[in-house]
Motif scaffolding. Structure first.
Motif, PDB file in Angstrom:
ATOM      1  N   GLY A  39       0.839  -1.191   0.000  1.00  0.00           N
ATOM      2  CA  GLY A  39       0.000   0.000   0.000  1.00  0.00           C
ATOM      3  C   GLY A  39       0.869   1.235   0.000  1.00  0.00           C
ATOM      4  O   GLY A  39       2.107   1.136   0.019  1.00  0.00           O
ATOM      5  N   ARG A  40       0.212   2.373  -0.028  1.00  0.00           N
ATOM      6  CA  ARG A  40       0.953   3.635  -0.086  1.00  0.00           C
ATOM      7  C   ARG A  40       1.967   3.769   1.060  1.00  0.00           C
ATOM      8  O   ARG A  40       3.036   4.335   0.887  1.00  0.00           O
TER       9      ARG A  40
ATOM     10  N   THR B 281      -2.037  -1.952  -4.064  1.00  0.00           N
ATOM     11  CA  THR B 281      -3.314  -1.234  -4.094  1.00  0.00           C
ATOM     12  C   THR B 281      -3.329  -0.339  -5.335  1.00  0.00           C
ATOM     13  O   THR B 281      -2.298  -0.119  -5.969  1.00  0.00           O
TER      14      THR B 281
ATOM     15  N   VAL C  94      -4.780  -5.297  -6.832  1.00  0.00           N
ATOM     16  CA  VAL C  94      -5.826  -6.115  -6.210  1.00  0.00           C
ATOM     17  C   VAL C  94      -7.013  -5.229  -5.874  1.00  0.00           C
ATOM     18  O   VAL C  94      -6.832  -4.122  -5.372  1.00  0.00           O
ATOM     19  N   GLY C  95      -8.205  -5.710  -6.142  1.00  0.00           N
ATOM     20  CA  GLY C  95      -9.385  -4.952  -5.724  1.00  0.00           C
ATOM     21  C   GLY C  95     -10.454  -4.901  -6.779  1.00  0.00           C
ATOM     22  O   GLY C  95     -10.392  -5.591  -7.800  1.00  0.00           O
TER      23      GLY C  95
ATOM     24  N   THR D 122     -11.290  -2.810  -9.064  1.00  0.00           N
ATOM     25  CA  THR D 122     -10.929  -2.551 -10.455  1.00  0.00           C
ATOM     26  C   THR D 122      -9.623  -3.257 -10.819  1.00  0.00           C
ATOM     27  O   THR D 122      -9.021  -2.982 -11.846  1.00  0.00           O
TER      28      THR D 122
ATOM     29  N   ILE E 197      -1.431  -0.636   4.019  1.00  0.00           N
ATOM     30  CA  ILE E 197      -2.692  -0.584   3.258  1.00  0.00           C
ATOM     31  C   ILE E 197      -3.795  -0.142   4.214  1.00  0.00           C
ATOM     32  O   ILE E 197      -3.938  -0.716   5.304  1.00  0.00           O
TER      33      ILE E 197
ATOM     34  N   GLN F   6     -12.759  -0.885  -1.680  1.00  0.00           N
ATOM     35  CA  GLN F   6     -12.436  -1.299  -3.054  1.00  0.00           C
ATOM     36  C   GLN F   6     -11.225  -2.242  -3.088  1.00  0.00           C
ATOM     37  O   GLN F   6     -11.116  -3.072  -3.976  1.00  0.00           O
ATOM     38  N   HIS F   7     -10.316  -2.097  -2.137  1.00  0.00           N
ATOM     39  CA  HIS F   7      -9.180  -3.018  -2.075  1.00  0.00           C
ATOM     40  C   HIS F   7      -9.599  -4.317  -1.400  1.00  0.00           C
ATOM     41  O   HIS F   7      -9.337  -5.414  -1.904  1.00  0.00           O
TER      42      HIS F   7
ATOM     43  N   ASN G 135       0.403  -1.802   9.850  1.00  0.00           N
ATOM     44  CA  ASN G 135       0.042  -0.411   9.567  1.00  0.00           C
ATOM     45  C   ASN G 135       0.407   0.421  10.787  1.00  0.00           C
ATOM     46  O   ASN G 135       0.280  -0.047  11.922  1.00  0.00           O
TER      47      ASN G 135
ATOM     48  N   ILE H  39       6.241   0.344   8.501  1.00  0.00           N
ATOM     49  CA  ILE H  39       6.692  -0.676   7.542  1.00  0.00           C
ATOM     50  C   ILE H  39       8.223  -0.713   7.464  1.00  0.00           C
ATOM     51  O   ILE H  39       8.821  -1.791   7.504  1.00  0.00           O
ATOM     52  N   GLU H  40       8.815   0.479   7.393  1.00  0.00           N
ATOM     53  CA  GLU H  40      10.273   0.528   7.214  1.00  0.00           C
ATOM     54  C   GLU H  40      11.006  -0.060   8.417  1.00  0.00           C
ATOM     55  O   GLU H  40      12.164  -0.463   8.307  1.00  0.00           O
TER      56      GLU H  40
END
Ligand code: FAD
Length: 341
Positions: free
Chosen positions: A230-231, A254, A269-270, A272, A286, A291-292, A306, A325-326
């Protein structure tokens, strides 16, 4: 007399390429079996429709996956997928055999083919569905009304659509939303060969050459372990790749990460993107937007990492870790390496 006399059975388009049958056809056959079992009084069968060239011997495989009958249209004009001849053949199959419902995968091919056939038949089609059921109240009146659910309004709502006035009731359904039943090699069934009457054998579009991609991209729908980026993980993608490599999995993403240019659309993934159901999904940075989540919530085990303890993703995770995350990913790589040593 039933409202749609003469129309019966649930038909499934069994998509194949070079004789290899796509899983989605078998997923739909498995779900269609459950639907016919829910209304035994209708006496419906599950019928697979197999189009191609040199594919007759694949009919047994379709029966082993749950079809009662297979209609095979084996013709050189159907060797590679093309809209014109596939739509011609399928329309004739429907006119000849009168299915009550007709399901196809919401794949590139299915999304091209089903609307054309529906338009020619003046039949109702629900596109891109994620759930199907039968309205059991109507069964006592001799009607197998299909309730087809699909995401709507940007995935924030689900709408259930019915096509009560025409037959067949058509739907395209996303791959991976249904389980594939185990194969039963002892099953027997009927194979019907159907020869279409071509109005023309002149193609409207000529395929000059089919070129395989130089490097076939990864297929995240087949991966057993997925590391979702994710972002919040955009600065740590090397670590995500390393975790994927160590665990024998793949990295997916995402839409935000795809839009930011850090990942290819093929791994999105999701709603769309793709629907996945791996054994393990590690969601890294994430937020858990609907939608995800729509594309990964059926994963067997979900781990979410997260930094925000309030992130929506924790609501669907089996295991959650609040952290950056890092900081977490290097430790994870280290621990996996230790465990494997
Ligand atoms: P964000 O929502 O920005 O979340 C980032 C998360 O990372 C936050 O929870 C934050 O707390 C956490 N974070 C930030 N930094 C760190 C750090 N250093 N360490 C740990 N955590 C950190 N989205 C999809 O994914 N797939 C789709 O198919 C899709 N289809 C869509 C269709 C429509 C019609 C619409 C309107 C939207 C669609 N979206 C889709 C977009 C979706 O609504 C979200 O915007 C998107 O999923 C958000 O992606 P994200 O979680 O990566 O980013």
């Amino acid at each position: 007399m039933a409202k749609f006399d003469g129309y019966k059975d649930i038909y499934v388009f069994v998509e194949q390429k070079d004789g290899n049958i796509a899983d989605v056809g078998y997923e739909l056959i498995s779900e269609a079996r459950k639907l016919v079992a829910s209304m035994p009084e209708m006496g419906f069968n599950v019928v697979g429709v197999l189009l191609g060239s040199g594919i007759k011997d694949k009919a047994g495989e379709v029966i082993a996956h749950g079809a009662d009958k297979v209609i095979v249209v084996d013709d050189p004009l159907l060797k590679d997928y093309n809209t014109q001849f596939y739509a011609d053949a399928l329309t004739q199959v429907v006119n000849e055999f009168k299915p009550d419902s007709f399901l196809t995968g919401a794949t590139v091919e299915g999304r091209d083919l089903a609307p054309r056939v529906a338009a020619r038949l003046n039949a109702g089609l629900t596109a891109d569905a994620t759930k199907i059921a039968i309205d059991l109240d109507k069964v006592k009146d001799g009607e197998a009304l299909l309730l087809v659910t699909r995401p709507t309004f940007g995935g924030n709502l689900f709408g259930t659509i019915v096509c009560p006035n025409t037959r067949p009731q058509m739907a395209t359904i996303r791959p991976k939303v249904f389980d594939m039943a185990p194969v039963d090699e002892t099953r027997t069934g009927e194979v019907i060969e159907f020869a279409p009457k071509w109005e023309t054998t002149e193609p409207e579009v000529t395929i000059l050459e089919v070129e395989p991609k130089l490097a076939e991209g990864i297929d995240i729908t087949k991966a057993d372990i997925l590391i979702g980026a994710g972002r919040g993980a955009e600065g740590s993608l090397d670590y995500l790749n390393e975790v994927a490599k160590e665990l024998g999995g793949e990295v997916c993403a995402t839409r935000a990460v795809v839009e930011d240019g850090f990942a290819d659309k093929a791994v999105q993934v999701g709603q769309t993107g793709k629907t996945v159901r791996p054994t393990l999904y590690i969601a890294c940075g994430i937020s858990g937007a609907v939608q995800h989540v729509a594309g990964m919530e059926k994963s067997d085990f979900i781990i979410a990492i997260n930094r925000d303890p309030e992130a929506e993703i924790f609501k669907i995770a089996n295991l959650g870790y609040v952290g950056k995350i890092e900081e977490v990913m290097p430790l994870l790589v280290e621990e996996i390496k230790k465990a494997k040593a």
